[in-house]
Design a protein around this motif. Structure first.
Motif, PDB file in Angstrom:
ATOM      1  N   PHE A 105       0.883  -1.367   0.142  1.00  0.00           N
ATOM      2  CA  PHE A 105       0.371  -0.314  -0.582  1.00  0.00           C
ATOM      3  C   PHE A 105       1.159   0.771  -0.145  1.00  0.00           C
ATOM      4  O   PHE A 105       1.899   1.163   0.935  1.00  0.00           O
ATOM      5  CB  PHE A 105      -1.033   0.281   1.269  1.00  0.00           C
ATOM      6  CG  PHE A 105      -1.980  -0.921   1.203  1.00  0.00           C
ATOM      7  CD1 PHE A 105      -3.216  -1.112   0.291  1.00  0.00           C
ATOM      8  CD2 PHE A 105      -1.485  -2.320   2.057  1.00  0.00           C
ATOM      9  CE1 PHE A 105      -4.460  -1.602   0.001  1.00  0.00           C
ATOM     10  CE2 PHE A 105      -2.542  -3.487   1.980  1.00  0.00           C
ATOM     11  CZ  PHE A 105      -3.713  -2.976   1.150  1.00  0.00           C
ATOM     12  N   ILE A 113      -2.433   4.473   3.309  1.00  0.00           N
ATOM     13  CA  ILE A 113      -3.092   4.523   4.056  1.00  0.00           C
ATOM     14  C   ILE A 113      -3.045   5.609   4.751  1.00  0.00           C
ATOM     15  O   ILE A 113      -3.011   5.993   5.493  1.00  0.00           O
ATOM     16  CB  ILE A 113      -2.831   3.627   5.360  1.00  0.00           C
ATOM     17  CG1 ILE A 113      -2.003   1.648   4.704  1.00  0.00           C
ATOM     18  CG2 ILE A 113      -3.768   2.783   5.674  1.00  0.00           C
ATOM     19  CD1 ILE A 113      -1.098   1.075   4.703  1.00  0.00           C
ATOM     20  N   THR A 160      -6.375   6.271   7.973  1.00  0.00           N
ATOM     21  CA  THR A 160      -7.779   5.638   8.510  1.00  0.00           C
ATOM     22  C   THR A 160      -8.211   6.830   9.329  1.00  0.00           C
ATOM     23  O   THR A 160      -7.991   8.219   9.872  1.00  0.00           O
ATOM     24  CB  THR A 160      -7.161   5.541   9.615  1.00  0.00           C
ATOM     25  OG1 THR A 160      -6.443   4.052   9.338  1.00  0.00           O
ATOM     26  CG2 THR A 160      -8.029   4.745  10.846  1.00  0.00           C
ATOM     27  N   TYR A 162     -18.223  -2.346   9.662  1.00  0.00           N
ATOM     28  CA  TYR A 162     -16.966  -1.355  10.147  1.00  0.00           C
ATOM     29  C   TYR A 162     -15.824  -1.373  10.765  1.00  0.00           C
ATOM     30  O   TYR A 162     -16.445  -2.675  11.943  1.00  0.00           O
ATOM     31  CB  TYR A 162     -17.544  -0.142  10.919  1.00  0.00           C
ATOM     32  CG  TYR A 162     -18.450   0.615  10.027  1.00  0.00           C
ATOM     33  CD1 TYR A 162     -18.385   1.266   9.223  1.00  0.00           C
ATOM     34  CD2 TYR A 162     -19.713   0.285  10.343  1.00  0.00           C
ATOM     35  CE1 TYR A 162     -19.485   2.508   8.458  1.00  0.00           C
ATOM     36  CE2 TYR A 162     -20.887   1.208   9.225  1.00  0.00           C
ATOM     37  CZ  TYR A 162     -20.323   2.659   9.162  1.00  0.00           C
ATOM     38  OH  TYR A 162     -20.972   3.313   7.659  1.00  0.00           O
ATOM     39  N   LEU A 180     -14.583   0.217   7.888  1.00  0.00           N
ATOM     40  CA  LEU A 180     -15.343  -0.149   6.540  1.00  0.00           C
ATOM     41  C   LEU A 180     -13.908   0.567   5.428  1.00  0.00           C
ATOM     42  O   LEU A 180     -13.272   2.017   5.586  1.00  0.00           O
ATOM     43  CB  LEU A 180     -16.247   0.714   6.040  1.00  0.00           C
ATOM     44  CG  LEU A 180     -16.390   1.418   4.908  1.00  0.00           C
ATOM     45  CD1 LEU A 180     -17.844  -0.390   4.259  1.00  0.00           C
ATOM     46  CD2 LEU A 180     -17.294   2.326   4.679  1.00  0.00           C
ATOM     47  N   SER A 181     -13.060  -0.701   4.630  1.00  0.00           N
ATOM     48  CA  SER A 181     -12.318   0.156   3.148  1.00  0.00           C
ATOM     49  C   SER A 181     -12.798   0.612   2.351  1.00  0.00           C
ATOM     50  O   SER A 181     -13.757   0.239   1.693  1.00  0.00           O
ATOM     51  CB  SER A 181     -11.955  -1.368   3.014  1.00  0.00           C
ATOM     52  OG  SER A 181     -10.670  -1.066   1.906  1.00  0.00           O
ATOM     53  N   LYS A 213     -13.993   2.338  -1.244  1.00  0.00           N
ATOM     54  CA  LYS A 213     -13.230   2.024  -2.584  1.00  0.00           C
ATOM     55  C   LYS A 213     -14.331   2.463  -2.903  1.00  0.00           C
ATOM     56  O   LYS A 213     -12.783   2.871  -4.481  1.00  0.00           O
ATOM     57  CB  LYS A 213     -13.767   0.342  -3.049  1.00  0.00           C
ATOM     58  CG  LYS A 213     -14.152  -0.839  -2.058  1.00  0.00           C
ATOM     59  CD  LYS A 213     -12.718  -1.146  -1.889  1.00  0.00           C
ATOM     60  CE  LYS A 213     -13.024  -2.713  -0.961  1.00  0.00           C
ATOM     61  NZ  LYS A 213     -10.918  -2.979  -0.398  1.00  0.00           N
ATOM     62  N   GLU A 237      -6.047   0.146  -5.717  1.00  0.00           N
ATOM     63  CA  GLU A 237      -5.812  -1.649  -5.195  1.00  0.00           C
ATOM     64  C   GLU A 237      -4.071  -0.871  -4.000  1.00  0.00           C
ATOM     65  O   GLU A 237      -4.707  -1.331  -2.691  1.00  0.00           O
ATOM     66  CB  GLU A 237      -5.077  -2.503  -5.325  1.00  0.00           C
ATOM     67  CG  GLU A 237      -6.331  -3.328  -6.000  1.00  0.00           C
ATOM     68  CD  GLU A 237      -6.139  -4.430  -6.760  1.00  0.00           C
ATOM     69  OE1 GLU A 237      -5.590  -5.113  -6.261  1.00  0.00           O
ATOM     70  OE2 GLU A 237      -6.988  -4.883  -7.667  1.00  0.00           O
ATOM     71  N   THR A 283      -3.994   2.303  -2.682  1.00  0.00           N
ATOM     72  CA  THR A 283      -4.615   3.228  -2.183  1.00  0.00           C
ATOM     73  C   THR A 283      -5.862   2.834  -0.289  1.00  0.00           C
ATOM     74  O   THR A 283      -7.136   2.452  -1.521  1.00  0.00           O
ATOM     75  CB  THR A 283      -5.991   4.387  -2.452  1.00  0.00           C
ATOM     76  OG1 THR A 283      -4.174   5.018  -3.667  1.00  0.00           O
ATOM     77  CG2 THR A 283      -6.235   5.241  -1.621  1.00  0.00           C
ATOM     78  N   ARG A 284      -5.649   2.666   0.858  1.00  0.00           N
ATOM     79  CA  ARG A 284      -6.475   2.287   1.516  1.00  0.00           C
ATOM     80  C   ARG A 284      -7.436   3.396   2.362  1.00  0.00           C
ATOM     81  O   ARG A 284      -6.287   3.868   3.204  1.00  0.00           O
ATOM     82  CB  ARG A 284      -6.054   0.972   2.688  1.00  0.00           C
ATOM     83  CG  ARG A 284      -5.519  -0.193   1.613  1.00  0.00           C
ATOM     84  CD  ARG A 284      -5.451  -1.632   2.067  1.00  0.00           C
ATOM     85  NE  ARG A 284      -6.831  -1.563   2.743  1.00  0.00           N
ATOM     86  CZ  ARG A 284      -6.424  -2.242   4.139  1.00  0.00           C
ATOM     87  NH1 ARG A 284      -5.648  -3.150   5.195  1.00  0.00           N
ATOM     88  NH2 ARG A 284      -8.228  -2.888   5.077  1.00  0.00           N
ATOM     89  N   ILE A 316      -9.836   4.139   5.307  1.00  0.00           N
ATOM     90  CA  ILE A 316     -10.447   3.350   6.239  1.00  0.00           C
ATOM     91  C   ILE A 316     -10.936   4.149   7.202  1.00  0.00           C
ATOM     92  O   ILE A 316     -10.732   5.085   7.412  1.00  0.00           O
ATOM     93  CB  ILE A 316      -9.052   2.237   7.311  1.00  0.00           C
ATOM     94  CG1 ILE A 316      -7.709   1.325   6.347  1.00  0.00           C
ATOM     95  CG2 ILE A 316     -10.014   1.548   8.492  1.00  0.00           C
ATOM     96  CD1 ILE A 316      -9.046   0.709   5.409  1.00  0.00           C
TER      97      ILE A 316
END
Length: 175
Positions: A7, A10, A12, A74, A76-77, A79, A165, A167-168, A170
């Motif tokens: 990744f 990321i 959050t 949760y 939750l990723s 998208k 894909e 990049t996350r 959250i």
């Protein structure tokens, strides 16, 4: 062999309380609390006037819908996010349940460093201004219902952006 993804980004997000001030870059908070009013109907009704303004392009109309939503899992990723370039979109909870809001400023795509999450009380609605990136409705209660004020007219009014894909994003509320 399992596919492993490295990744690059990321993020959050912990939701913050929804306030008029904190949400102002993205739209309007629709609520009566701490708002000015005037009396109508021979003094029996408080009118909290012009809490939000609809935005639509020329030749379009404003429609009212009801959305019934179910909670996602949760944390939750995230998208994707969407925006409506031809008009604003307002959500008002009908059953008084709290919900979440995820937004990013107007731009060609959502700016990862500017995405914000809000915890909305069941007495607060939101009006996303035209072209503000947001996640589709984020209910916290099964079969929750929202009154939605939206644009109707010719042309596509929903742009979707899907994160790569690598990049996350959250969304991790304290529930």
């Amino acid at each position: 062999m399992e596919k492993q993804i490295a990744f690059d980004n990321i993020i959050t997000l912990k939701p913050e309380p929804l306030t008029q001030y904190s949400f102002a870059p993205f739209g309007d908070v629709i609520e009566a609390e701490d708002r000015e009013f005037f009396m109508i109907n021979n003094g029996s009704t408080r009118r909290y006037h012009k809490l939000a303004t609809t935005q639509v392009d020329e030749g379009s109309g404003v429609i009212i819908n009801i959305f019934e939503a179910t909670p996602l899992s949760y944390p939750l990723s995230v998208k994707m996010m969407e925006r409506h370039p031809k008009g604003s979109q307002a959500f008002m909870p009908l059953l008084g349940n709290d919900y979440l809001v995820l937004v990013a400023p107007v731009g060609d795509e959502p700016d990862l460093l500017s995405i914000r999450a809000f915890y909305a009380k069941g007495t607060q609605g939101v009006n996303y201004h035209r072209s503000v990136w947001h996640h589709p409705v984020l209910a916290l209660t099964p079969n929750d219902k929202f009154l939605v004020v939206d644009r109707e007219g010719a042309g596509n009014n929903c742009d979707e952006f899907f994160f790569s894909e690598q990049t996350r994003v959250i969304l991790a509320p304290d529930l």
